[in-house]
Design an enzyme around this catalytic site. Structure first.
Site: not given
Length: 210
Positions: A10, A81
């Site tokens: 990202h 994550e």
């Protein structure tokens, strides 16, 4: 054709810029992060993807959206994550003041995920990827992306510490000679056109000339 996996981290957030561990905290991209995500779309525009997966976190979903792939994206919890537990929001330099020898990829995080848990999550998703064909895009995160790459080539989670992964970067996991038993990292941490040029032309085989 065996799958070619595009691992896309990202764009920048306030915490990625400051070096704070960002696991479950759902924070947005910065303006610079949105610009980086839009540039990703330009770099990927000539590639046709058979499947697109994104982490459920908004920083990954927004990057996918700005890259132009949201309409066909599937939310994949396994791409989230690392859960940093008690270390959420902390910087490594601050953690090391209390634990000088701490290493995420060896020690994990108290009240968070262990390296074995993250490895199992990566392995579970890799098993799915092995059954796919064509180009596959994954919008994910820094530490998990590094573990995914290490496990893709059969390395231990501890080896992921040697694979730096920048925001708004593209990496490619593939196979040597299109053999399923020869997984490779074909491209890693390509962060700008200056680094790797046109990604499509960089990975396509060139014709041999006499």
């Amino acid at each position: 054709m065996l799958a070619r996996i595009y691992v896309i981290r990202h764009g920048e957030t306030e915490w990625s810029r400051s070096g704070q561990h960002t696991g479950l905290t759902d924070i947005p991209l910065t303006a610079h992060g949105e610009d980086g995500a839009q540039e990703l779309g330009q770099r990927l525009r000539n590639i046709s993807f058979a499947r697109v997966f994104t982490s459920p976190r908004q920083r990954a979903r927004r990057t996918c959206e700005l890259a132009g792939l949201a309409p066909v994206a599937e939310i994949e919890p396994d791409l989230a994550e690392w859960d940093y537990g008690d270390y959420e929001g902390q910087r490594s330099v601050d953690i090391h003041k209390a634990r000088p020898d701490w290493n995420l990829f060896r020690d994990g995080c108290p009240s968070g995920e262990s390296p074995a848990q993250v490895s199992d999550r990566a392995d579970r998703f890799i098993a799915r990827l092995r059954a796919l064909e064509g180009n596959v895009a994954l919008f994910s995160h820094g530490h998990f992306g590094r573990v995914l790459a290490a496990r893709w080539i059969g390395s231990l989670v501890s080896q992921a510490q040697h694979l730096l992964l920048s925001t708004a970067s593209i990496s490619i996991l593939s196979y040597e000679h299109n053999h399923a038993d020869e997984p490779v990292i074909a491209l890693w941490n390509a962060g700008s056109r200056e680094v790797f040029g046109d990604i499509a032309s960089a990975i396509e085989p060139k014709p041999c000339r006499p």
